[in-house]
Design an enzyme around this catalytic site. Structure first.
Site, PDB file in Angstrom:
ATOM      1  CG  HIS A 158      -2.001  -1.080   1.085  1.00  0.00           C
ATOM      2  ND1 HIS A 158      -3.293  -0.811   0.714  1.00  0.00           N
ATOM      3  CD2 HIS A 158      -1.944  -2.417   1.259  1.00  0.00           C
ATOM      4  CE1 HIS A 158      -3.989  -1.941   0.671  1.00  0.00           C
ATOM      5  NE2 HIS A 158      -3.191  -2.933   1.006  1.00  0.00           N
ATOM      6  CG  ASP A 367       0.169   9.195   0.326  1.00  0.00           C
ATOM      7  OD1 ASP A 367       0.109   7.999   0.638  1.00  0.00           O
ATOM      8  OD2 ASP A 367      -0.521  10.089   0.859  1.00  0.00           O
TER       9      ASP A 367
END
Ligand code: F6P
Length: 463
Positions: A158, A367
């Protein structure tokens, strides 16, 4: 159809009927995949207990079985606070300055991976598909294989995967990646992270790489690495937007900001989110436009996170200080430029806040994806949409390339984007919104789950 066994650090245990409404998009999507495949979701309970550590707690709700174990407080320190969140997390977000390398926490990480393997193996049947999530469990496939598991095992990361030059600063980096190559399918959020991983395998392990298919052959074994950009749970989020709770939230925000434009940021309180840098950008905007303190109010929602880790305590202090400075310098008796809120809100409330705020600010320094960016777009009124300011270093920027893309390290760039968003005419706002909405709606979390599971099941090119 094969059963699906999901393994992740945290497990969203549905507590009762209706609880699904309060869980995040990923948890909802995994729950529906588990329901369809009649599967099991295994992970850490989130508790530490020296007595009950290792005992499996099984629960069944609405067609989904969850199985959790407690960890000892030492294990939580070494594995979760230590290696996962003080070594891998900063390293994977390119923050070598914050990365701590401790042999003891590395050993604790391996021990917890071994404990996960030991506990979950009896729950896995021969034909099950096993899907492991995130940086907490990089070596789990190897631990499962050493127990004789022959199942198809997939892994999804992730977070970003860092460039090889950074990753090699990790002691025993080869061992970690060699263990990962025991997975059959490895998924990344974007091509950028995928390419970094393939580059590492080629340059450091001298594995045989087929760039086009993502096939990696190493010591006689082949696994496939691909990009699977995660999406939001569109239907669920839209349904939340229809609720009275969402409408009230929007109303609360509008009536408290009146003639000022609200700009909103929603982030876990994490240094990767670029929060102090963002506040510097807002400060620069007010320095350059002192009269616009009556035009703009910034609302930062930042629920605390990983509070036992030093670097998280520091970021909280830094943010409080910077926010206080700007508010001290720029407030009037009736105007405060920054509202800083240290708590979380429900999806319905967030929908309402996003709808009411005409600027969405998402400026992480790095991110994996960033679903807040997608949620902000999803919550907009198509007739009068707000503007998304998005860091070019978020995975989401690859899909949302008509947002106002910014360099989150540059206060000038942030200040310029804020001014541009404030003054953007409706025609341009609509054009940018229309260029983004299809990917947010169509590349949703259900499609992501289906694509990954199809590849894991070996059903070929599902997408
Ligand atoms: O990959 C990042 C992630 O694991 C997310 O999936 C999740 O939302 C977040 O971190 C939560 O972190 P924690 O479980 O440490 O609170």
């Amino acid at each position: 159809m094969s059963r699906l066994v999901v393994i992740s650090n945290r497990v969203a245990v549905p507590k009762a009927r209706g609880a699904a409404g309060a869980q995040g998009g990923l948890a909802g999507a995994l729950n529906s995949a588990l329901k369809k495949h009649k599967g099991v979701w295994f992970g850490w309970s989130g508790r530490d207990s020296d007595e009950a550590a290792g005992t499996i707690n099984m629960q069944r709700h609405d067609g989904v079985t969850t199985a959790t174990i407690d960890l000892t407080s030492q294990e939580v320190d070494d594995y979760y606070n230590g290696y996962a969140n003080s070594t891998l997390w900063p390293l994977f977000h390119y923050r070598l300055d914050l990365t701590r390398y401790e042999r003891e926490t590395g050993k604790g990480y391996e021990r917890v991976n071994e404990r996960f393997a030991e506990s979950v193996t009896p729950l896995i049947e021969d034909d099950d598909l096993v899907w492991v999530h995130d940086y907490h469990l990089l070596p789990l496939a190897e631990r499962l294989r050493s127990r004789g598991l022959k199942n198809r095992i997939g892994f999804f990361l992730h977070t970003p995967w860092p460039p090889t030059r950074l990753f090699v600063s990790l002691p025993f980096h080869e061992r970690l990646v060699m263990a990962m190559l025991e997975y059959d399918v490895i998924g990344f959020q974007t091509r950028e992270w995928l390419e970094s991983f393939l580059h590492y395998c080629e340059k450091e392990l001298h594995a045989d790489i087929d760039e086009a298919s993502g096939r990696i052959t190493y010591q006689g074994r082949t696994c496939t690495a691909r990009a699977y950009p995660i999406g939001i749970d569109w239907d669920h989020f839209q349904a939340q937007g229809e609720t009275g709770e969402a409408r009230q939230a929007a109303q609360r925000l509008l009536s408290s900001t009146r003639r000022r434009t609200a700009m909103i940021g929603v982030d876990r309180l994490d240094y990767s989110k670029g929060l102090p840098e963002r506040i510097d950008g807002i400060g620069r905007f007010f320095d350059q436009n002192p009269d616009r303190v009556r035009d703009l109010v910034y609302i930062q929602i930042a629920p605390p996170s990983r509070e036992d880790v030093d670097s998280y305590q520091k970021i909280r202090n830094e943010l409080e200080q910077k926010t206080g400075q700007i508010n001290g310098a720029r407030s009037e008796v009736d105007v405060v430029p920054i509202r800083y809120v240290n708590r979380g809100y429900s999806h319905a409330e967030l929908f309402g806040f996003f709808r009411a705020a005409k600027i969405g600010m998402v400026s992480p320094l790095r991110d994996g994806m960033n679903l807040v960016a997608k949620e902000y777009v999803a919550a907009q009124d198509p007739e009068d949409p707000g503007v998304l300011i998005l860091s070019r270093f978020a995975g989401a920027a690859a899909q949302l390339d008509r947002a106002l893309l910014v360099n989150p390290h540059s206060p000038d760039d942030l200040a310029h984007a804020i001014g541009k968003a404030l003054d953007m005419p409706l025609k341009e706002r609509r054009e940018r919104y229309e260029a983004s909405i299809a990917t947010v709606r169509d590349d949703n979390v259900q499609i992501w789950t289906e694509n990954f599971v199809a590849d894991l099941a070996g059903e070929g090119e599902a997408h």
